[in-house]
Write an enzyme that holds these catalytic residues in place. Structure first.
Site, PDB file in Angstrom:
ATOM      1  N   LEU A  34       0.744  -1.100   0.076  1.00  0.00           N
ATOM      2  CA  LEU A  34       0.092  -0.059  -0.102  1.00  0.00           C
ATOM      3  C   LEU A  34       0.807   1.344  -0.012  1.00  0.00           C
ATOM      4  O   LEU A  34       1.996   1.331   0.488  1.00  0.00           O
ATOM      5  CB  LEU A  34      -0.836  -0.021   1.012  1.00  0.00           C
ATOM      6  CG  LEU A  34      -1.883  -1.407   1.464  1.00  0.00           C
ATOM      7  CD1 LEU A  34      -2.909  -1.017   2.611  1.00  0.00           C
ATOM      8  CD2 LEU A  34      -2.915  -1.295  -0.010  1.00  0.00           C
ATOM      9  N   GLU A  36       0.450   6.032  -0.587  1.00  0.00           N
ATOM     10  CA  GLU A  36      -0.592   7.137  -0.112  1.00  0.00           C
ATOM     11  C   GLU A  36      -1.847   6.859  -1.234  1.00  0.00           C
ATOM     12  O   GLU A  36      -2.915   7.399  -0.637  1.00  0.00           O
ATOM     13  CB  GLU A  36       0.293   8.378  -0.419  1.00  0.00           C
ATOM     14  CG  GLU A  36      -0.642   9.495   0.113  1.00  0.00           C
ATOM     15  CD  GLU A  36      -0.756   9.717   1.361  1.00  0.00           C
ATOM     16  OE1 GLU A  36      -0.202   8.878   2.353  1.00  0.00           O
ATOM     17  OE2 GLU A  36      -1.960  10.234   1.911  1.00  0.00           O
ATOM     18  N   HIS A  38      -3.395   4.335  -2.296  1.00  0.00           N
ATOM     19  CA  HIS A  38      -4.451   3.531  -1.350  1.00  0.00           C
ATOM     20  C   HIS A  38      -5.058   4.099  -0.012  1.00  0.00           C
ATOM     21  O   HIS A  38      -6.374   3.959   0.282  1.00  0.00           O
ATOM     22  CB  HIS A  38      -3.798   2.124  -0.918  1.00  0.00           C
ATOM     23  CG  HIS A  38      -3.389   1.307  -2.212  1.00  0.00           C
ATOM     24  ND1 HIS A  38      -1.878   1.086  -2.209  1.00  0.00           N
ATOM     25  CD2 HIS A  38      -3.665   0.616  -3.124  1.00  0.00           C
ATOM     26  CE1 HIS A  38      -1.804   0.351  -3.398  1.00  0.00           C
ATOM     27  NE2 HIS A  38      -2.950   0.106  -3.840  1.00  0.00           N
ATOM     28  N   GLN A  62      -5.256 -12.351 -12.642  1.00  0.00           N
ATOM     29  CA  GLN A  62      -5.177 -11.469 -13.260  1.00  0.00           C
ATOM     30  C   GLN A  62      -3.569 -11.069 -13.688  1.00  0.00           C
ATOM     31  O   GLN A  62      -3.418  -9.953 -14.420  1.00  0.00           O
ATOM     32  CB  GLN A  62      -5.623 -10.040 -12.480  1.00  0.00           C
ATOM     33  CG  GLN A  62      -4.699  -9.555 -11.403  1.00  0.00           C
ATOM     34  CD  GLN A  62      -5.532  -8.340 -10.655  1.00  0.00           C
ATOM     35  OE1 GLN A  62      -6.197  -8.701 -10.114  1.00  0.00           O
ATOM     36  NE2 GLN A  62      -5.158  -7.196 -10.675  1.00  0.00           N
ATOM     37  N   LYS A 152      -6.731   5.965 -11.455  1.00  0.00           N
ATOM     38  CA  LYS A 152      -5.580   5.553 -12.046  1.00  0.00           C
ATOM     39  C   LYS A 152      -5.511   4.435 -12.938  1.00  0.00           C
ATOM     40  O   LYS A 152      -4.906   4.392 -14.108  1.00  0.00           O
ATOM     41  CB  LYS A 152      -4.650   5.141 -10.862  1.00  0.00           C
ATOM     42  CG  LYS A 152      -3.675   4.308 -11.034  1.00  0.00           C
ATOM     43  CD  LYS A 152      -2.138   4.843 -11.575  1.00  0.00           C
ATOM     44  CE  LYS A 152      -1.162   4.004 -11.774  1.00  0.00           C
ATOM     45  NZ  LYS A 152      -1.435   2.647 -11.567  1.00  0.00           N
ATOM     46  N   VAL A 179      -3.714   9.582  -7.249  1.00  0.00           N
ATOM     47  CA  VAL A 179      -2.946  10.425  -6.366  1.00  0.00           C
ATOM     48  C   VAL A 179      -1.379  10.326  -6.877  1.00  0.00           C
ATOM     49  O   VAL A 179      -1.009   9.185  -7.466  1.00  0.00           O
ATOM     50  CB  VAL A 179      -2.817   9.711  -4.963  1.00  0.00           C
ATOM     51  CG1 VAL A 179      -1.967  10.402  -3.848  1.00  0.00           C
ATOM     52  CG2 VAL A 179      -4.313   9.826  -4.456  1.00  0.00           C
ATOM     53  N   ARG A 190       4.217  -0.793  -8.205  1.00  0.00           N
ATOM     54  CA  ARG A 190       5.256  -0.912  -9.199  1.00  0.00           C
ATOM     55  C   ARG A 190       6.433   0.006  -9.178  1.00  0.00           C
ATOM     56  O   ARG A 190       7.445  -0.348  -9.926  1.00  0.00           O
ATOM     57  CB  ARG A 190       4.787  -1.420 -10.432  1.00  0.00           C
ATOM     58  CG  ARG A 190       3.843  -2.753 -10.613  1.00  0.00           C
ATOM     59  CD  ARG A 190       3.531  -3.210 -12.060  1.00  0.00           C
ATOM     60  NE  ARG A 190       2.788  -4.550 -11.817  1.00  0.00           N
ATOM     61  CZ  ARG A 190       1.667  -4.930 -11.834  1.00  0.00           C
ATOM     62  NH1 ARG A 190       0.713  -3.865 -12.083  1.00  0.00           N
ATOM     63  NH2 ARG A 190       1.172  -6.312 -11.887  1.00  0.00           N
TER      64      ARG A 190
HETATM   65  P1  AMP Z   1      -3.955  -2.250  -6.491  1.00  0.00           P
HETATM   66  O1  AMP Z   1      -3.531  -2.639  -5.151  1.00  0.00           O
HETATM   67  O2  AMP Z   1      -2.774  -1.740  -7.499  1.00  0.00           O
HETATM   68  O3  AMP Z   1      -4.865  -3.186  -7.295  1.00  0.00           O
HETATM   69  O4  AMP Z   1      -4.857  -0.900  -6.475  1.00  0.00           O
HETATM   70  C1  AMP Z   1      -5.979  -1.276  -5.567  1.00  0.00           C
HETATM   71  C2  AMP Z   1      -6.805   0.242  -5.897  1.00  0.00           C
HETATM   72  O5  AMP Z   1      -6.244   1.273  -5.573  1.00  0.00           O
HETATM   73  C3  AMP Z   1      -7.278   0.092  -7.097  1.00  0.00           C
HETATM   74  O6  AMP Z   1      -8.881   0.528  -7.156  1.00  0.00           O
HETATM   75  C4  AMP Z   1      -6.460   1.229  -7.824  1.00  0.00           C
HETATM   76  O7  AMP Z   1      -6.935   1.804  -8.974  1.00  0.00           O
HETATM   77  C5  AMP Z   1      -6.273   2.124  -6.874  1.00  0.00           C
HETATM   78  N1  AMP Z   1      -5.013   3.143  -6.887  1.00  0.00           N
HETATM   79  C6  AMP Z   1      -3.790   2.564  -7.062  1.00  0.00           C
HETATM   80  N2  AMP Z   1      -2.992   3.413  -7.378  1.00  0.00           N
HETATM   81  C7  AMP Z   1      -3.646   4.517  -7.118  1.00  0.00           C
HETATM   82  C8  AMP Z   1      -3.256   5.989  -7.408  1.00  0.00           C
HETATM   83  N3  AMP Z   1      -1.887   6.389  -7.596  1.00  0.00           N
HETATM   84  N4  AMP Z   1      -4.179   6.870  -6.965  1.00  0.00           N
HETATM   85  C9  AMP Z   1      -5.440   6.447  -6.829  1.00  0.00           C
HETATM   86  N5  AMP Z   1      -5.780   5.217  -6.700  1.00  0.00           N
HETATM   87  C10 AMP Z   1      -4.825   4.256  -6.892  1.00  0.00           C
END
Ligand code: AMP
Length: 286
Positions: A34, A36, A38, A62, A152, A179, A190
């Site tokens: 996680l 900022e 998230h 996925q 994002k 963000v 990543r």
């Molecule tokens: P992930 O853990 O990458 O699968 O992301 C979980 C959730 O966080 C998803 O809904 C993403 O779109 C969101 N998310 C990831 N990075 C960002 C970011 N920089 N700004 C806003 N939401 C994000």
């Protein structure tokens, strides 16, 4: 206080107790590691619900066969601290067997047509069936009133909205803003793969989107010229390898010839920096 659960019955019991108290249930699915971005998503959810559930699950279905499932960052203790900081009430951290009781290859899958085939779906042909399946599964486990996703991952939130509509899931989907780091790079789990040179170069995604927005602001309507500025900005960074630069309808992701007034248009980018693949997007019209 932050509760944690690893089993489906434990999640259902905690959610049922909160619902019995009349609380609105909000949900934020994540793959952990996680940052900022998230945390803000969780805060966004907490502001709109009385009981916030987050999940942390690196979903194997996925990832493509040559993608980074094995090396995807995992940082549970730090993640739990971030959830606490964000005011999450319950964190669900299931095992693979909890989510896929018959094993991944024997699982039922959900396919969202069209939206899963374009852009990200071209390079990652099985990605969105994995995303749709795990999100449907998690929504059925938690049964929230509201679920929050990040802009994002623009294509992902559109696809989830479509699935929720098509399958009459009756859950409200909210999309929270992207963000960014101070220099514009969209936060992503990543980003930690990038070496210092790649990290510097990766800001080119944001710079390209800003250049496109300026062009549209100056009155440009020809979508090819906008694609051109996206492409040439990315190509100005030697270490960046562009995968796509799209100027598309914000609802259907159909590529456009023209940015017509009154039409919602989004620019979407994917590029590689070394072996790390990053995506970003921005609305070109309001
Ligand atoms: P992930 O853990 O990458 O699968 O992301 C979980 C959730 O966080 C998803 O809904 C993403 O779109 C969101 N998310 C990831 N990075 C960002 C970011 N920089 N700004 C806003 N939401 C994000």
């Amino acid at each position: 206080m932050l509760e944690t659960a690893t089993s489906i019955p434990a999640v259902r019991a905690a959610v049922a107790a909160a619902r019995a108290e009349g609380r609105v249930i909000g949900f934020v699915p994540t793959m952990g590691a996680l940052h900022e971005g998230h945390v803000r998503l969780m805060e966004h959810c907490r502001d709109r619900s009385g009981f916030t559930v987050a999940s942390i699950f690196v979903n194997p279905t996925q990832f493509g066969p040559s993608e980074d499932f094995d090396r995807y960052p995992r940082a549970l203790e730090d993640d739990l601290d971030k959830c606490r900081e964000a005011g999450v009430d319950l964190v669900f951290t299931p095992s693979r067997a909890e989510v896929y009781p018959r094993g991944e290859s024997a699982s039922t899958f959900v396919e969202v047509p069209v939206l899963s085939r374009v852009l990200e779906g071209v390079v990652r042909p099985t990605h969105f069936r994995g995303v749709a399946t795990v999100v449907l599964s998690l929504l059925n486990i938690v049964r929230p009133d509201l679920a929050v996703f990040g802009r994002k991952d623009y294509q992902q939130q559109l696809l989830i909205r479509r699935m929720v509509e098509d399958l009459h899931l009756g859950v409200e989907i909210e999309t929270a803003p992207t963000v960014r780091e101070a220099d514009g790079l969209a936060m992503s789990s990543r980003n930690r793969y990038l070496d210092p040179d790649q990290r510097r170069a990766a800001t080119v995604l944001f710079r390209a989107l800003e250049a496109a927005r300026r062009l549209v602001g100056d009155g440009e309507r020809d979508a090819d010229r906008i694609r051109q500025i996206l492409r040439s900005t990315i190509e100005s960074e030697k270490t960046a390898r562009l995968e796509y630069a799209a100027v598309a309808d914000a609802e259907t992701l159909e590529e456009l010839g023209e940015v017509a007034p009154g039409r919602a248009v989004v620019a979407l980018l994917a590029a590689r920096f070394g072996t790390t693949r990053l995506i970003d997007n921005a609305r070109l019209t309001e």
